[in-house]
Enzyme design. Structure first.
Site, PDB file in Angstrom:
ATOM      1  N   GLN A  16       2.517  24.080   4.739  1.00 29.26           N
ATOM      2  CA  GLN A  16       1.402  24.829   4.134  1.00 29.26           C
ATOM      3  C   GLN A  16       1.136  26.209   4.731  1.00 29.26           C
ATOM      4  O   GLN A  16       0.926  27.178   4.001  1.00 29.26           O
ATOM      5  CB  GLN A  16       0.107  23.994   4.227  1.00 29.26           C
ATOM      6  N   SER A  17       1.123  26.290   6.067  1.00 28.98           N
ATOM      7  CA  SER A  17       0.624  27.533   6.678  1.00 28.98           C
ATOM      8  C   SER A  17       1.455  28.749   6.272  1.00 28.98           C
ATOM      9  O   SER A  17       0.924  29.738   5.762  1.00 28.98           O
ATOM     10  CB  SER A  17       0.596  27.391   8.204  1.00 28.98           C
ATOM     11  N   ARG A  37      16.726  24.206   2.808  1.00 24.74           N
ATOM     12  CA  ARG A  37      17.874  23.392   3.168  1.00 24.74           C
ATOM     13  C   ARG A  37      18.516  22.784   1.916  1.00 24.74           C
ATOM     14  O   ARG A  37      17.804  22.207   1.083  1.00 24.74           O
ATOM     15  CB  ARG A  37      17.426  22.276   4.103  1.00 24.74           C
ATOM     16  N   PHE A  96       8.696  27.480  11.687  1.00 22.39           N
ATOM     17  CA  PHE A  96       9.396  26.314  12.214  1.00 22.39           C
ATOM     18  C   PHE A  96       8.740  25.886  13.518  1.00 22.39           C
ATOM     19  O   PHE A  96       7.967  26.639  14.118  1.00 22.39           O
ATOM     20  CB  PHE A  96      10.865  26.657  12.510  1.00 22.39           C
ATOM     21  N   ALA A  97       9.121  24.698  13.958  1.00 25.08           N
ATOM     22  CA  ALA A  97       8.659  24.245  15.263  1.00 25.08           C
ATOM     23  C   ALA A  97       9.160  25.233  16.329  1.00 25.08           C
ATOM     24  O   ALA A  97      10.198  25.886  16.122  1.00 25.08           O
ATOM     25  CB  ALA A  97       9.194  22.852  15.530  1.00 25.08           C
ATOM     26  N   ARG A 103      17.395  28.070  18.224  1.00 24.68           N
ATOM     27  CA  ARG A 103      18.466  27.058  18.159  1.00 24.68           C
ATOM     28  C   ARG A 103      19.443  27.343  17.016  1.00 24.68           C
ATOM     29  O   ARG A 103      20.609  27.007  17.081  1.00 24.68           O
ATOM     30  CB  ARG A 103      17.881  25.640  18.008  1.00 24.68           C
ATOM     31  N   LYS A 135       4.392  20.824  18.401  1.00 18.21           N
ATOM     32  CA  LYS A 135       4.292  20.902  16.943  1.00 18.21           C
ATOM     33  C   LYS A 135       2.822  20.728  16.573  1.00 18.21           C
ATOM     34  O   LYS A 135       2.119  19.948  17.207  1.00 18.21           O
ATOM     35  CB  LYS A 135       5.088  19.770  16.294  1.00 18.21           C
ATOM     36  N   ASP A 167      -4.155  25.820   8.502  1.00 20.86           N
ATOM     37  CA  ASP A 167      -2.937  26.220   7.788  1.00 20.86           C
ATOM     38  C   ASP A 167      -3.162  27.475   6.947  1.00 20.86           C
ATOM     39  O   ASP A 167      -2.601  28.526   7.205  1.00 20.86           O
ATOM     40  CB  ASP A 167      -2.485  25.086   6.857  1.00 20.86           C
TER      41      ASP A 167
HETATM   42  N1  CAO Z   1      19.225  24.949   7.212  1.00 22.05           N
HETATM   43  C1  CAO Z   1      19.499  24.218   8.305  1.00 22.05           C
HETATM   44  N2  CAO Z   1      18.538  23.710   9.122  1.00 22.05           N
HETATM   45  C2  CAO Z   1      17.272  23.967   8.785  1.00 22.05           C
HETATM   46  C3  CAO Z   1      16.929  24.730   7.654  1.00 22.05           C
HETATM   47  C4  CAO Z   1      17.978  25.232   6.844  1.00 22.05           C
HETATM   48  N3  CAO Z   1      17.751  25.965   5.755  1.00 22.05           N
HETATM   49  N4  CAO Z   1      15.575  24.811   7.588  1.00 22.05           N
HETATM   50  C5  CAO Z   1      15.093  24.119   8.644  1.00 22.05           C
HETATM   51  N5  CAO Z   1      16.124  23.609   9.368  1.00 22.05           N
HETATM   52  C6  CAO Z   1      16.044  22.813  10.589  1.00 22.05           C
HETATM   53  C7  CAO Z   1      15.365  23.551  11.712  1.00 22.05           C
HETATM   54  O1  CAO Z   1      16.237  24.473  12.296  1.00 22.05           O
HETATM   55  C8  CAO Z   1      15.021  22.393  12.631  1.00 22.05           C
HETATM   56  O2  CAO Z   1      16.171  22.014  13.352  1.00 22.05           O
HETATM   57  P1  CAO Z   1      16.150  21.777  14.972  1.00 22.05           P
HETATM   58  O3  CAO Z   1      15.122  20.719  15.192  1.00 22.05           O
HETATM   59  O4  CAO Z   1      17.541  21.337  15.253  1.00 22.05           O
HETATM   60  O5  CAO Z   1      15.785  23.050  15.612  1.00 22.05           O
HETATM   61  C9  CAO Z   1      14.733  21.263  11.648  1.00 22.05           C
HETATM   62  O6  CAO Z   1      15.196  21.713  10.393  1.00 22.05           O
HETATM   63  C10 CAO Z   1      13.278  20.859  11.514  1.00 22.05           C
HETATM   64  O7  CAO Z   1      12.397  21.967  11.518  1.00 22.05           O
HETATM   65  P2  CAO Z   1      10.940  21.829  12.116  1.00 22.05           P
HETATM   66  O8  CAO Z   1      11.063  21.257  13.497  1.00 22.05           O
HETATM   67  O9  CAO Z   1      10.223  23.104  11.976  1.00 22.05           O
HETATM   68  O10 CAO Z   1      10.302  20.766  11.107  1.00 22.05           O
HETATM   69  P3  CAO Z   1       9.491  19.431  11.434  1.00 22.05           P
HETATM   70  O11 CAO Z   1       9.314  18.775  10.118  1.00 22.05           O
HETATM   71  O12 CAO Z   1      10.106  18.622  12.503  1.00 22.05           O
HETATM   72  O13 CAO Z   1       8.080  19.973  11.956  1.00 22.05           O
HETATM   73  C11 CAO Z   1       6.049  21.259  11.804  1.00 22.05           C
HETATM   74  C12 CAO Z   1       7.140  20.478  11.049  1.00 22.05           C
HETATM   75  C13 CAO Z   1       5.146  21.895  10.752  1.00 22.05           C
HETATM   76  C14 CAO Z   1       5.248  20.327  12.682  1.00 22.05           C
HETATM   77  C15 CAO Z   1       6.706  22.357  12.664  1.00 22.05           C
HETATM   78  O14 CAO Z   1       7.555  23.117  11.867  1.00 22.05           O
HETATM   79  C16 CAO Z   1       5.704  23.270  13.363  1.00 22.05           C
HETATM   80  O15 CAO Z   1       5.057  22.909  14.351  1.00 22.05           O
HETATM   81  N6  CAO Z   1       5.567  24.509  12.859  1.00 22.05           N
HETATM   82  C17 CAO Z   1       4.713  25.512  13.447  1.00 22.05           C
HETATM   83  C18 CAO Z   1       3.268  25.244  13.180  1.00 22.05           C
HETATM   84  C19 CAO Z   1       2.961  25.117  11.720  1.00 22.05           C
HETATM   85  O16 CAO Z   1       3.252  25.966  10.916  1.00 22.05           O
HETATM   86  N7  CAO Z   1       2.289  24.037  11.387  1.00 22.05           N
HETATM   87  C20 CAO Z   1       1.664  23.910  10.081  1.00 22.05           C
HETATM   88  C21 CAO Z   1       2.426  23.137   9.181  1.00 22.05           C
HETATM   89  S1  CAO Z   1       1.451  22.829   7.756  1.00 22.05           S
HETATM   90  O17 CAO Z   1       0.376  21.658   8.216  1.00 22.05           O
END
Ligand code: CAO
Length: 419
Positions: A16-17, A37, A96-97, A103, A135, A167
């Site tokens: 969302q954010s 992805r 992203f996280a 990475r 996260k 968000d």
């Molecule tokens: N191609 C290949 N890999 C991809 C990709 C793509 N197009 N898009 C994403 N990925 C991968 C990322 O690189 C990541 O891989 P690694 O873990 O190996 O680095 C993986 O997908 C997962 O991404 P993520 O960790 O961001 O996603 P998650 O679902 O585990 O976590 C969230 C989600 C929201 C908790 C986290 O992204 C976060 O803390 N974001 C920052 C704060 C934020 O915006 N929070 C609000 C979200 S809305 O409530």
């Protein structure tokens, strides 16, 4: 012409954010290319699904006016395509996280190397420090940013609010940072890194509660109900129920029908400037001059009693009758509107704040349009893209792939199934 015509956004956002930020940029006229992805896409496409097989409202309502390209950014050819996108785009937005971009091999240093004019905008849960690697989702941000501890009733637990201040609130902050950085780039020629932490955004929106925290050092907060109730204050800003946040006392009061309708309530502000009118409306003309009632500070220790009396009056009227009676005499009141009432409000459709959006998979749905109106940059809300709907178009038109080169990229599997 749109305000951000010609600006290309590499939209690496999800959930969302981040998407709320890039949706605003799209509405302001930027070309927002959402990178997803292959075969999976933004997780919200398949969360809270209401129409089987179709993108969810969660996704569609956050991703209007964007294009979608499928791209595996961890595959070698995918990295090549991503590099080309970074060369072509003005802004990269991601949420992203922590550490995920590094990475992938696309940290800020590398991104700058590829395109020194690019603005890289990131949302994280926390800023640098103890929690920077965590996260974070909406409600965590509301709790860490001081909103939850100051929301709810004094004798109940902390509460999160329905408005997505963590968000969508952070998306708004980031959007402002991006357009500011674009403005600076006009003069400096350089891009820069823009970051917005969800904790910081919530705290920014809760700043009046930090104000109250500091006022506690000088004595009780006399506009809080608990002051009139004689309940001592602790060492932190307490929860204030529905008390008004400002210097004008206010409450949520029952209206006619409250026994059946959970939203038959009005917000009523006892603004000092219109005290006489309040007294007339509720039928207590003597309170205009009575000792203990005439002056605002005298009333602070009897807010419960006065609001109970006002509520006796509001309970005889519907929340809309309260509006009709109070507004002409300048008493600030507001009906508690349900989402059902809002979704049927033709006035909001007329201004474009609510819009009906057709969608090929799910049919027509209601969405919130652009909440910021520019007189010289109109907004036409368009449906969100299907996953990978624009992969070929972006590869060809934006990134300049053609012929054998295009075939090679498509055959590599880095960009999903391309039709
Ligand atoms: N191609 C290949 N890999 C991809 C990709 C793509 N197009 N898009 C994403 N990925 C991968 C990322 O690189 C990541 O891989 P690694 O873990 O190996 O680095 C993986 O997908 C997962 O991404 P993520 O960790 O961001 O996603 P998650 O679902 O585990 O976590 C969230 C989600 C929201 C908790 C986290 O992204 C976060 O803390 N974001 C920052 C704060 C934020 O915006 N929070 C609000 C979200 S809305 O409530």
């Amino acid at each position: 012409m749109k305000a951000l015509d010609g600006i290309k956004i590499l939209d690496f956002t999800h959930v969302q954010s981040g998407p709320t930020c890039t949706q605003l940029l799209a509405w302001f006229g930027a070309d927002v290319i959402k990178v997803e992805r292959p075969g999976v896409g933004d997780a919200t496409r398949k969360q809270l699904v209401d129409v089987p097989g179709a993108d969810s409202l969660y996704f569609t309502m956050l991703n209007h006016n964007k294009r979608s390209i499928e791209l595996n950014s961890k595959n070698e050819t995918g990295k090549e395509v991503l590099t080309r996108m970074i060369e072509e785009c003005d802004v990269l937005v991601e949420n992203f996280a922590p550490g995920a971009l590094d990475r992938m091999g696309f940290g800020w240093e590398r991104i700058q190397e590829i395109n020194p004019r690019i603005i890289m905008a990131s949302i994280k849960g926390f800023g640098p420090g103890e929690y920077e690697d965590c996260k974070v989702y909406e409600n965590i941000a509301q709790c860490a940013g001081g909103s939850a501890s100051t929301t709810g009733f004094r004798d109940g637990p902390p509460l999160v609010t329905g408005a997505q201040i963590g968000d969508s609130g952070t998306g708004l902050h980031l959007c402002l940072g991006i357009v500011t950085a674009l403005f600076q780039r006009e003069k400096s020629g350089r891009g820069q890194k823009v970051t917005s932490a969800m904790q910081d955004s919530v705290l920014n929106l809760a700043r009046v509660k930090l104000r109250d925290q500091q006022r506690l050092a000088s004595g009780p907060l006399d506009e809080y109900s608990q002051y009139g109730e004689g309940i001592p204050f602790g060492d932190a800003t307490p929860r204030a129920g529905n008390d008004s946040g400002g210097g004008q006392p206010g409450r949520i009061l029952k209206c006619k029908g409250w026994e059946q309708d959970p939203n038959a309530y009005t917000y009523f502000i006892m603004q000092a400037a219109v005290w006489d009118k309040v007294c007339d409306v509720i039928g207590e003309p003597d309170w205009k001059t009575a000792e203990g009632y005439a002056k605002p500070p005298e009333r602070l220790d009897k807010l419960n009693q006065i609001f109970d009396r006002i509520e006796q009056w509001t309970m005889t009227k519907s929340k809309f009758e309260v509006m009709d009676i109070c507004n002409p005499v300048n008493i600030p009141v507001g009906p508690i509107l349900s989402m059902k009432e809002i979704s049927e409000d033709q006035g909001l459709f007329a201004t474009g704040t609510l819009v009906n959006v057709p969608h090929p998979e799910r049919g027509e749905y209601i969405s919130v349009g652009c909440p910021v109106k520019l007189s010289d940059s109109s907004v036409e809300v368009e449906r969100s893209p299907l996953l990978g709907e624009h992969t070929r178009e972006v590869l060809e038109e934006v990134l300049g792939y053609s012929g054998d080169e295009l075939d090679r990229v498509i055959a590599s599997g880095a960009v999903g199934e391309v039709s």
